[in-house]
Motif scaffolding. Structure first.
Motif, short mmCIF file in Angstrom:
data_model
loop_
_atom_site.label_atom_id
_atom_site.label_comp_id
_atom_site.label_asym_id
_atom_site.label_seq_id
_atom_site.Cartn_x
_atom_site.Cartn_y
_atom_site.Cartn_z
N HIS A 73 9.49 36.11 -117.68
CA HIS A 73 10.32 35.94 -118.87
C HIS A 73 9.72 34.86 -119.76
O HIS A 73 9.34 33.79 -119.26
N LEU A 98 13.26 36.18 -124.55
CA LEU A 98 14.54 35.68 -125.07
C LEU A 98 14.26 34.69 -126.19
O LEU A 98 13.25 33.96 -126.16
N LEU A 139 15.86 40.00 -125.38
CA LEU A 139 17.24 39.57 -125.64
C LEU A 139 17.19 38.54 -126.76
O LEU A 139 16.79 37.40 -126.55
N PRO A 360 20.88 30.16 -123.10
CA PRO A 360 19.79 30.92 -122.49
C PRO A 360 19.65 30.67 -121.00
O PRO A 360 19.19 31.56 -120.27
#
Length: 406
Positions: A73, A98, A139, A360
């Motif tokens: 990520h 993200l 996201l 987050p």
């Protein structure tokens, strides 16, 4: 889960201070253009955190670092100028992504205060099919605003309302900074961008059909009474991602974002605009070229260092109007308040950046545990709100709900 955090400044450093208390990830690589900044943020955590240097303006640099550290990520905590290279670098490396702010807008060339041009997030949303085909998730907008406010929209639609007239994000505070007449609590670069661009408003029929239009900066002033002792604050229209995200997943007749700036702050921003000091294109001064907006940012105190001088609370929330599940008129404010004294004492970070950073962390934990799943370019509204709000409370930062006169 192996996280590549791009940006070791205020929000990035606050992210580390929150995440270090959790065990859902194996490693966090804190990366910044300044290796020294990355090293400071990583050193304040534990052995799972390491530092690296990265050029956030280069998708290739981001991708190479993500591959090197086998990042699953990539969390983007730098300012919106770098959204697209970080976004594209994450996809090139096969990582999920993200962010807390979306790709920048460009006003309509002929009618900026009536029609939209390139909207916030358009460049990212245009790649949704490619991300979905890759089986990867981007996201977007998962800070506090956008982010938690969008989670509130999902919760309101699923659990509180049968019909929604307006999703109105309202942000206000009673913060003061000792020794400074003008000291923004968040990046002035980003503040100038969102406050002086044409604000966007969604107007629809409540069934997913409608359109976005623009209005003048600081339009439609209203006084909103914020909870937990903050009190009445005048709020005005400001360009923000929620208005571009919420109507894609939540049916409503209107979506707005209003920010409690205060008259003095607005006058300063108007003056910067009149003088051309809000410009991002470089001008020559002697033998150097410099962006006027970067000069303004350099002259103001670093928001991440204001915490010890700040007092008061900040509130992010969503005012929802329409009809409740029983069919009766309903007006509800869902909100999250953080006291600066508390965030400084507990985490060593001022309340505005801390409030942004916690969301987050919560989202990553939900993704790590499989509670949230998805592919494509999705906003927080695309996911179940209840697990998020439950985990936020479990982190020791509860949210609130207040009924208003319908």
């Amino acid at each position: 889960m192996r996280i590549l955090l791009i940006g070791a400044g205020g929000v990035g450093a606050a992210f580390c201070s929150i995440a270090v208390r959790r065990d859902f990830f194996a490693a966090v690589v804190v990366a910044d253009y300044s290796l020294a900044s990355a090293e400071r943020a990583a050193a304040a955590a534990d052995e799972r955190f390491t530092a690296a240097q990265v050029d956030a303006s280069s998708a290739e640099s981001v991708a190479a670092l993500a591959r090197e550290h086998r990042a699953t990520h990539v969390l983007n905590a730098v300012d919106p100028r770098f959204v697209m290279p970080v976004f594209e670098g994450a996809r090139a490396a096969g990582a999920d992504y993200l962010d807390m702010a979306m790709s920048l807008s460009r006003p309509h060339p002929d009618a900026p205060y009536e029609q939209t041009g390139v909207k916030l997030g358009d460049e990212q949303l245009a790649q949704a099919d490619a991300w979905e085909a890759d089986g990867r998730l981007a996201l977007v907008g998962i800070g506090v605003e956008p982010g938690l406010s969008d989670v509130f929209a999902r919760y309101a639609a699923d659990h509180l309302f049968s019909e929604i007239d307006e999703l109105g994000t309202r942000d206000g505070a009673n913060l003061a900074v000792e020794g400074h007449d003008f000291a923004p609590s968040f990046s002035i670069w980003t503040t100038i961008e969102e406050c002086l661009n044409p604000p966007v408003i969604w107007e629809g029929d409540g069934s997913g059909k409608g359109e976005w239009r623009t209005t003048a900066p600081f339009s439609e002033p209203e006084v909103f009474d914020f909870p937990e002792g903050i009190g009445p604050v005048e709020c005005v229209n400001v360009e923000h991602e929620e208005v571009l995200l919420m109507p894609r997943w939540v049916d409503c007749k209107r979506a707005t974002f209003k920010y409690g700036l205060g008259n003095e702050f607005i006058e300063v921003l108007k003056t910067l605009h009149k003088l051309g000091l809000d410009r991002t294109d470089k001008v020559r001064v002697g033998d150097v070229e410099v962006s006027p907006r970067d000069v303004v940012a350099a002259c103001l105190p670093n928001p991440a260092e204001l915490g010890p001088l700040m007092t008061g609370k900040t509130c992010a929330g969503l005012w929802v109007t329409g009809r409740g599940k029983d069919g009766a008129p309903r007006s509800t404010y869902l909100y999250h308040v953080v006291d600066n004294e508390w965030s400084m004492r507990e985490y060593g970070h001022q309340c505005v950046v801390w409030q942004t950073a916690i969301n987050p962390v919560v989202a990553l934990e939900l993704l790590a545990t499989g509670v949230w799943r998805g592919a494509g370019v999705l906003g927080p509204e695309a996911f179940d709100a209840v697990p998020f709000l439950d985990l936020l409370t479990a982190y020791g930062s509860p949210w609130g709900i207040q009924e208003l006169d319908a």
